[in-house]
Design a protein around this motif. Structure first.
Motif, PDB file in Angstrom:
ATOM      1  N   TRP A 129      -6.987  15.994  12.803  1.00 30.32           N
ATOM      2  CA  TRP A 129      -6.716  14.739  12.117  1.00 30.32           C
ATOM      3  C   TRP A 129      -5.281  14.300  12.387  1.00 30.32           C
ATOM      4  O   TRP A 129      -4.398  15.121  12.638  1.00 30.32           O
ATOM      5  CB  TRP A 129      -6.870  14.921  10.609  1.00 30.32           C
ATOM      6  N   GLY A 130      -5.047  12.994  12.290  1.00 29.39           N
ATOM      7  CA  GLY A 130      -3.684  12.498  12.270  1.00 29.39           C
ATOM      8  C   GLY A 130      -3.080  12.717  10.894  1.00 29.39           C
ATOM      9  O   GLY A 130      -3.793  12.886   9.897  1.00 29.39           O
ATOM     10  N   GLU A 131      -1.760  12.733  10.843  1.00 33.65           N
ATOM     11  CA  GLU A 131      -1.031  12.898   9.589  1.00 33.65           C
ATOM     12  C   GLU A 131      -0.225  11.642   9.295  1.00 33.65           C
ATOM     13  O   GLU A 131       0.299  10.999  10.214  1.00 33.65           O
ATOM     14  CB  GLU A 131      -0.092  14.109   9.670  1.00 33.65           C
ATOM     15  N   SER A 132      -0.113  11.297   8.024  1.00 42.55           N
ATOM     16  CA  SER A 132       0.567  10.067   7.627  1.00 42.55           C
ATOM     17  C   SER A 132       1.978   9.941   8.196  1.00 42.55           C
ATOM     18  O   SER A 132       2.363   8.858   8.672  1.00 42.55           O
ATOM     19  CB  SER A 132       0.597   9.954   6.099  1.00 42.55           C
ATOM     20  N   GLY A 153       0.820  -1.206   0.000  1.00 43.58           N
ATOM     21  CA  GLY A 153       0.000   0.000   0.000  1.00 43.58           C
ATOM     22  C   GLY A 153       0.849   1.249   0.000  1.00 43.58           C
ATOM     23  O   GLY A 153       0.454   2.288   0.542  1.00 43.58           O
ATOM     24  N   ALA A 154       2.032   1.160  -0.632  1.00 43.13           N
ATOM     25  CA  ALA A 154       3.009   2.255  -0.569  1.00 43.13           C
ATOM     26  C   ALA A 154       2.749   3.353  -1.587  1.00 43.13           C
ATOM     27  O   ALA A 154       3.481   4.335  -1.620  1.00 43.13           O
ATOM     28  CB  ALA A 154       4.421   1.702  -0.779  1.00 43.13           C
ATOM     29  N   GLY A 155       1.715   3.215  -2.391  1.00 46.69           N
ATOM     30  CA  GLY A 155       1.482   4.186  -3.451  1.00 46.69           C
ATOM     31  C   GLY A 155       0.973   5.525  -2.980  1.00 46.69           C
ATOM     32  O   GLY A 155       1.107   6.528  -3.692  1.00 46.69           O
ATOM     33  N   SER A 156       0.390   5.577  -1.790  1.00 44.37           N
ATOM     34  CA  SER A 156      -0.174   6.841  -1.314  1.00 44.37           C
ATOM     35  C   SER A 156      -0.379   6.781   0.188  1.00 44.37           C
ATOM     36  O   SER A 156      -0.235   5.727   0.811  1.00 44.37           O
ATOM     37  CB  SER A 156      -1.511   7.143  -2.007  1.00 44.37           C
ATOM     38  N   GLY A 157      -0.724   7.920   0.754  1.00 46.86           N
ATOM     39  CA  GLY A 157      -1.141   7.997   2.151  1.00 46.86           C
ATOM     40  C   GLY A 157      -0.117   7.476   3.143  1.00 46.86           C
ATOM     41  O   GLY A 157       1.078   7.773   3.060  1.00 46.86           O
ATOM     42  N   ILE A 158      -0.585   6.680   4.094  1.00 44.84           N
ATOM     43  CA  ILE A 158       0.270   6.167   5.154  1.00 44.84           C
ATOM     44  C   ILE A 158       1.396   5.312   4.589  1.00 44.84           C
ATOM     45  O   ILE A 158       2.552   5.419   5.018  1.00 44.84           O
ATOM     46  CB  ILE A 158      -0.558   5.360   6.175  1.00 44.84           C
ATOM     47  N   ALA A 182      -8.273   8.497  12.933  1.00 48.66           N
ATOM     48  CA  ALA A 182      -8.583   9.120  11.648  1.00 48.66           C
ATOM     49  C   ALA A 182      -7.365   9.865  11.113  1.00 48.66           C
ATOM     50  O   ALA A 182      -6.864  10.787  11.748  1.00 48.66           O
ATOM     51  CB  ALA A 182      -9.757  10.082  11.797  1.00 48.66           C
ATOM     52  N   VAL A 183      -6.899   9.451   9.953  1.00 52.52           N
ATOM     53  CA  VAL A 183      -5.742  10.059   9.310  1.00 52.52           C
ATOM     54  C   VAL A 183      -6.209  10.658   7.988  1.00 52.52           C
ATOM     55  O   VAL A 183      -6.888   9.985   7.201  1.00 52.52           O
ATOM     56  CB  VAL A 183      -4.625   9.023   9.066  1.00 52.52           C
TER      57      VAL A 183
END
Length: 259
Positions: A223-226, A13-18, A187-188
């Motif tokens: 919100w949390g951040e990645s 899941g490295a393409g985006s976000g966390i 929630a991120v």
């Protein structure tokens, strides 16, 4: 910082976000980072950005719910790098609905991608984590694995399975040199989470209202951040947490303890 020179870190899941933030964090320590994602374009973009910054990275396409695809991912990584030392099993999908509104297909999708995907990733990489001598496996669970939340029955069940799997793998492999831990984010704000709220919103004002409703539940009022999640994954995936296994660490702005 932790010296990861000569080591390989696999991030699903490295393409985006966390996932992308996790890949960025490990790259800073000299590891070869494998950016694995179901979307080959975003995987290539993540790896390309790291390479352009002078880091070591490669991209691999994977469907974590497909046994053959996961096996091919691991084979590709080992053929190129020769090893896997840390796995951040981060890929997953949100499925919304309570048990009355969920279809069986919805339920199966949540369990297959999240829970079965975590199992397949762990099983395929475990021989290489054992070979590394000090392998680390870090799952991305969720606060809903530890406390209920309205309207996410299948997602909650799937993330709860990941939490249980984390503890079980820790019990089975602690004496063999492999540690298993998990993070449980609240929630991120990511492109995916924003798109989900955007899909529900009637207009921009309603979108802002929905986002504000999330923030209102959190004692820290944001919100949390990645990168904040990535920092804890990095800690669990390196020797800095060498005497930790079987832990599920909430990163939630105080949600579970202070609400």
């Amino acid at each position: 910082m932790a010296d990861m020179s000569g080591k390989t870190v696999l991030v699903t899941g490295a393409g985006s976000g966390i996932g992308r933030a996790i890949a960025d964090r490990f790259a800073q320590d000299g590891a070869t980072v494998v950016c694995a994602d179901i979307n080959p374009e975003t995987a290539e973009a993540a790896a390309g950005e790291l390479l352009a910054g002078g880091f070591k990275a490669l991209a691999v396409e994977v469907d974590i719910s497909n046994e053959e695809s996961v096996a091919h991912m691991v084979e590709t990584v080992v053929d190129i790098t020769g090893r896997i030392d840390t796995v951040a099993a981060n890929a997953g999908v949100m499925v919304e609905g309570d048990i009355l509104s969920l279809s069986l297909d919805d339920w199966n999708r949540a369990l297959t991608i999240n829970a079965t995907g975590a199992f397949l990733t762990a099983r395929a990489t475990m021989p290489h984590l054992l070979n590394s001598g000090a392998g680390a496996l870090v799952f991305t669970a969720s606060t809903v694995a530890l406390s209920g939340m309205r309207g996410v029955a299948a997602y909650s069940a799937a993330k709860g399975a990941i939490a249980a799997l984390t503890r079980q793998i820790a019990a089975d492999f602690a004496d063999k040199g492999v540690r298993a831990n998990a993070v449980a984010p609240g929630a991120v704000r990511t492109p995916l989470s924003e798109s989900q709220f955007r899909a529900r919103a009637r207009d921009d004002a309603h979108f802002d209202e929905l986002l504000g409703g999330v923030i209102a539940r959190y004692p820290m009022q944001r919100w949390g951040e990645s990168p904040e999640i990535a920092e804890v994954v990095h800690f669990l995936g390196t020797a800095r947490s060498a005497w930790m296994t079987g832990q599920i660490l909430p990163i939630d702005g105080g949600l579970l303890e202070l609400r």
